[in-house]
Design a protein around this motif. Structure first.
Motif, PDB file in Angstrom:
ATOM      1  N   UNK A  11       0.801  -1.142   0.018  1.00 29.71           N
ATOM      2  CA  UNK A  11      -0.088  -0.069   0.127  1.00 29.71           C
ATOM      3  C   UNK A  11       0.699   1.116   0.086  1.00 29.71           C
ATOM      4  N   UNK A  12       1.690   1.454  -1.097  1.00 26.34           N
ATOM      5  CA  UNK A  12       2.327   2.666  -1.519  1.00 26.34           C
ATOM      6  C   UNK A  12       1.939   3.296  -2.541  1.00 26.34           C
TER       7      UNK A  12
ATOM      8  N   UNK B 163      -5.252   0.695   5.132  1.00 27.34           N
ATOM      9  CA  UNK B 163      -5.331   1.532   3.823  1.00 27.34           C
ATOM     10  C   UNK B 163      -5.482   2.954   4.497  1.00 27.34           C
ATOM     11  N   UNK B 164      -4.216   3.743   4.038  1.00 24.88           N
ATOM     12  CA  UNK B 164      -4.400   5.179   4.582  1.00 24.88           C
ATOM     13  C   UNK B 164      -5.594   5.850   4.287  1.00 24.88           C
ATOM     14  N   UNK B 165      -5.991   6.608   5.198  1.00 21.07           N
ATOM     15  CA  UNK B 165      -7.495   7.434   5.051  1.00 21.07           C
ATOM     16  C   UNK B 165      -8.673   6.771   4.938  1.00 21.07           C
ATOM     17  N   UNK B 166      -8.533   5.355   5.515  1.00 28.29           N
ATOM     18  CA  UNK B 166      -9.710   4.343   5.280  1.00 28.29           C
ATOM     19  C   UNK B 166     -10.739   4.766   6.222  1.00 28.29           C
ATOM     20  N   UNK B 167     -10.607   5.400   7.461  1.00 21.60           N
ATOM     21  CA  UNK B 167     -11.756   5.755   8.162  1.00 21.60           C
ATOM     22  C   UNK B 167     -12.704   6.767   7.483  1.00 21.60           C
ATOM     23  N   UNK B 168     -11.982   7.661   6.923  1.00 25.21           N
ATOM     24  CA  UNK B 168     -12.953   8.608   6.275  1.00 25.21           C
ATOM     25  C   UNK B 168     -13.550   8.364   5.137  1.00 25.21           C
TER      26      UNK B 168
ATOM     27  N   UNK C 281      -3.540   2.792  -3.104  1.00 24.42           N
ATOM     28  CA  UNK C 281      -3.997   1.337  -3.311  1.00 24.42           C
ATOM     29  C   UNK C 281      -3.833   1.093  -4.865  1.00 24.42           C
ATOM     30  N   UNK C 282      -2.779   1.780  -5.490  1.00 24.62           N
ATOM     31  CA  UNK C 282      -2.644   1.393  -6.793  1.00 24.62           C
ATOM     32  C   UNK C 282      -2.412  -0.161  -7.266  1.00 24.62           C
ATOM     33  N   UNK C 283      -1.368  -0.596  -6.384  1.00 29.68           N
ATOM     34  CA  UNK C 283      -1.192  -1.933  -6.726  1.00 29.68           C
ATOM     35  C   UNK C 283      -2.160  -2.814  -6.377  1.00 29.68           C
ATOM     36  N   UNK C 284      -2.782  -2.707  -5.398  1.00 31.55           N
ATOM     37  CA  UNK C 284      -3.958  -3.767  -4.883  1.00 31.55           C
ATOM     38  C   UNK C 284      -5.123  -3.370  -6.062  1.00 31.55           C
ATOM     39  N   UNK C 285      -5.140  -2.288  -6.451  1.00 33.35           N
ATOM     40  CA  UNK C 285      -6.124  -2.003  -7.510  1.00 33.35           C
ATOM     41  C   UNK C 285      -5.843  -2.686  -8.707  1.00 33.35           C
ATOM     42  N   UNK C 286      -4.633  -3.015  -8.930  1.00 41.39           N
ATOM     43  CA  UNK C 286      -4.086  -3.365 -10.336  1.00 41.39           C
ATOM     44  C   UNK C 286      -4.274  -5.008  -9.975  1.00 41.39           C
ATOM     45  N   UNK C 287      -4.164  -5.479  -8.989  1.00 39.55           N
ATOM     46  CA  UNK C 287      -4.350  -6.737  -8.612  1.00 39.55           C
ATOM     47  C   UNK C 287      -5.838  -7.404  -8.586  1.00 39.55           C
ATOM     48  N   UNK C 288      -6.787  -6.468  -7.959  1.00 43.47           N
ATOM     49  CA  UNK C 288      -8.136  -6.727  -8.332  1.00 43.47           C
ATOM     50  C   UNK C 288      -8.601  -6.911  -9.721  1.00 43.47           C
TER      51      UNK C 288
ATOM     52  N   UNK D 158       4.650  11.995  -2.739  1.00 46.31           N
ATOM     53  CA  UNK D 158       3.516  13.064  -2.355  1.00 46.31           C
ATOM     54  C   UNK D 158       3.781  13.707  -1.118  1.00 46.31           C
ATOM     55  N   UNK D 159       3.767  15.154  -1.138  1.00 43.77           N
ATOM     56  CA  UNK D 159       3.946  15.819   0.224  1.00 43.77           C
ATOM     57  C   UNK D 159       5.247  15.646   0.613  1.00 43.77           C
ATOM     58  N   UNK D 160       5.363  15.482   1.810  1.00 41.78           N
ATOM     59  CA  UNK D 160       6.830  15.107   2.376  1.00 41.78           C
ATOM     60  C   UNK D 160       7.051  13.821   2.263  1.00 41.78           C
ATOM     61  N   UNK D 161       6.358  12.624   1.943  1.00 35.97           N
ATOM     62  CA  UNK D 161       6.651  11.497   1.748  1.00 35.97           C
ATOM     63  C   UNK D 161       7.620  11.201   0.330  1.00 35.97           C
ATOM     64  N   UNK D 162       8.537  10.475   0.454  1.00 32.47           N
ATOM     65  CA  UNK D 162       9.249  10.033  -0.649  1.00 32.47           C
ATOM     66  C   UNK D 162       9.207   8.609  -0.861  1.00 32.47           C
ATOM     67  N   UNK D 163       8.652   7.728  -0.336  1.00 26.96           N
ATOM     68  CA  UNK D 163       8.497   6.462  -0.499  1.00 26.96           C
ATOM     69  C   UNK D 163       7.606   6.136  -1.657  1.00 26.96           C
ATOM     70  N   UNK D 164       8.009   5.391  -2.413  1.00 29.42           N
ATOM     71  CA  UNK D 164       6.990   4.922  -3.536  1.00 29.42           C
ATOM     72  C   UNK D 164       7.049   3.434  -3.909  1.00 29.42           C
ATOM     73  N   UNK D 165       6.339   2.999  -4.473  1.00 31.67           N
ATOM     74  CA  UNK D 165       6.298   1.328  -4.610  1.00 31.67           C
ATOM     75  C   UNK D 165       7.391   0.977  -5.649  1.00 31.67           C
ATOM     76  N   UNK D 166       8.074  -0.225  -5.166  1.00 29.41           N
ATOM     77  CA  UNK D 166       9.093  -0.775  -6.262  1.00 29.41           C
ATOM     78  C   UNK D 166       8.502  -1.847  -6.827  1.00 29.41           C
ATOM     79  N   UNK D 167       9.493  -2.166  -7.891  1.00 33.66           N
ATOM     80  CA  UNK D 167       9.011  -3.067  -9.086  1.00 33.66           C
ATOM     81  C   UNK D 167       8.638  -4.450  -8.316  1.00 33.66           C
TER      82      UNK D 167
END
Length: 266
Positions: free
Chosen positions: A104-105, A211-216, A167-174, A110-119
């Motif tokens: 779930x990356x 999932x980030x922001x899932x409560x809202x 949710x991009x990678x999970x979306x692709x998986x679904x 985005x913003x202050x976060x530089x972490x992104x999904x790897x291959x």
């Protein structure tokens, strides 16, 4: 369409220890069905799975759970061999793929976060949450454990068509899972085996919490749902039990919404 009793039948649930998988196990056991389950958990999850297995046995059915990596070939080999022995070669009535294990990356910083999904993370997410369904069906079919009337279910979500943060990678998986369901449905049609994806509505599960922001997001879905509530895991369990009670394979290759109308409301 002939309805049959599930009493004495056998089901294999991948991802049985919690959430959707556990609810489906309870629903099938309530109909007298025996359950083989695979889960991949640490201490707390193992304890939860052990309690569920005991609960099902108290309900009068057999429950055989194994804590193994669902995506590993060795797991398939061991579980398929065990299923052949437990069912006496008669095979499974139901196969459920309810595996929630992925990255779930975001794709981009985005913003202050530089972490992104790897291959590697992307490949792992698709392999575990989508491609593994194909491999399980291949091995079960080769072993003669998917007889005429059997049902195969993959658990998908509205995330296959909607964009949710991280949710991009999970979306692709679904999305891939739904494609696999269509292909398997066509290839298994001559054998009388139905294959469908169940698209559960937003459900309060441990997987959603990650999932980030899932409560809202969940509150927005609750407000939108015409039933005035979120989907519950028992709703999905009831759907599996109902669809599994038919000997027909005519309902196949579909994405079936189990969401109380959540997705159709703007």
């Amino acid at each position: 369409m002939t309805l049959v009793s599930l009493r004495g039948s056998w089901s294999l649930i991948l991802g049985v220890s919690g959430g959707m998988g556990a609810a489906i196990a309870r629903a099938l056991a309530a109909e007298g069905g025996n359950v083989i389950g695979v889960h991949f958990d640490r201490a707390a999850g193992r304890e939860q799975a052990d309690k569920l297995a005991a609960e099902l046995r108290d309900a009068g059915v057999q429950a055989h759970f194994r804590n193994l990596n669902v995506a590993a070939p060795a797991t398939r080999e061991a579980v398929v061999a065990g299923a052949a022995e437990l069912t006496g070669g008669a095979g499974l009535r139901v196969l459920v793929h309810s595996v929630a294990f992925g990255s779930l990356l975001p794709f981009l910083p985005s913003g202050e976060s530089t972490r992104t999904i790897t291959d590697r993370q992307m490949a792992m997410t698709l392999d575990v949450m989508a491609h593994s369904l194909v491999y399980w069906v291949q091995d079960l079919h080769a072993a003669g454990l998917l007889p005429r009337g059997a049902k195969v279910f993959g658990l998908t979500s509205a995330g296959s068509v909607n964009v949710v943060p991280s949710y991009g990678a999970v979306s692709a998986a679904k999305s891939a899972l739904e494609s696999h369901v269509r292909q398997l449905a066509v290839e298994l049609a001559p054998a009388g085996v139905a294959v469908n994806a169940l698209r559960a509505g937003t459900t309060l599960t441990p997987a959603l919490d990650k999932i980030p922001g899932s409560a809202g997001y969940a509150e927005q879905c609750r407000a939108r749902n015409p039933h005035g509530r979120l989907t519950e895991t028992s709703d999905v369990g009831e759907a599996v039990a109902l669809l599994s009670a038919s000997d027909s394979s005519w309902i196949t290759g579909n994405v079936i919404g189990v969401d109380g109308g959540e997705l159709i409301v703007a």
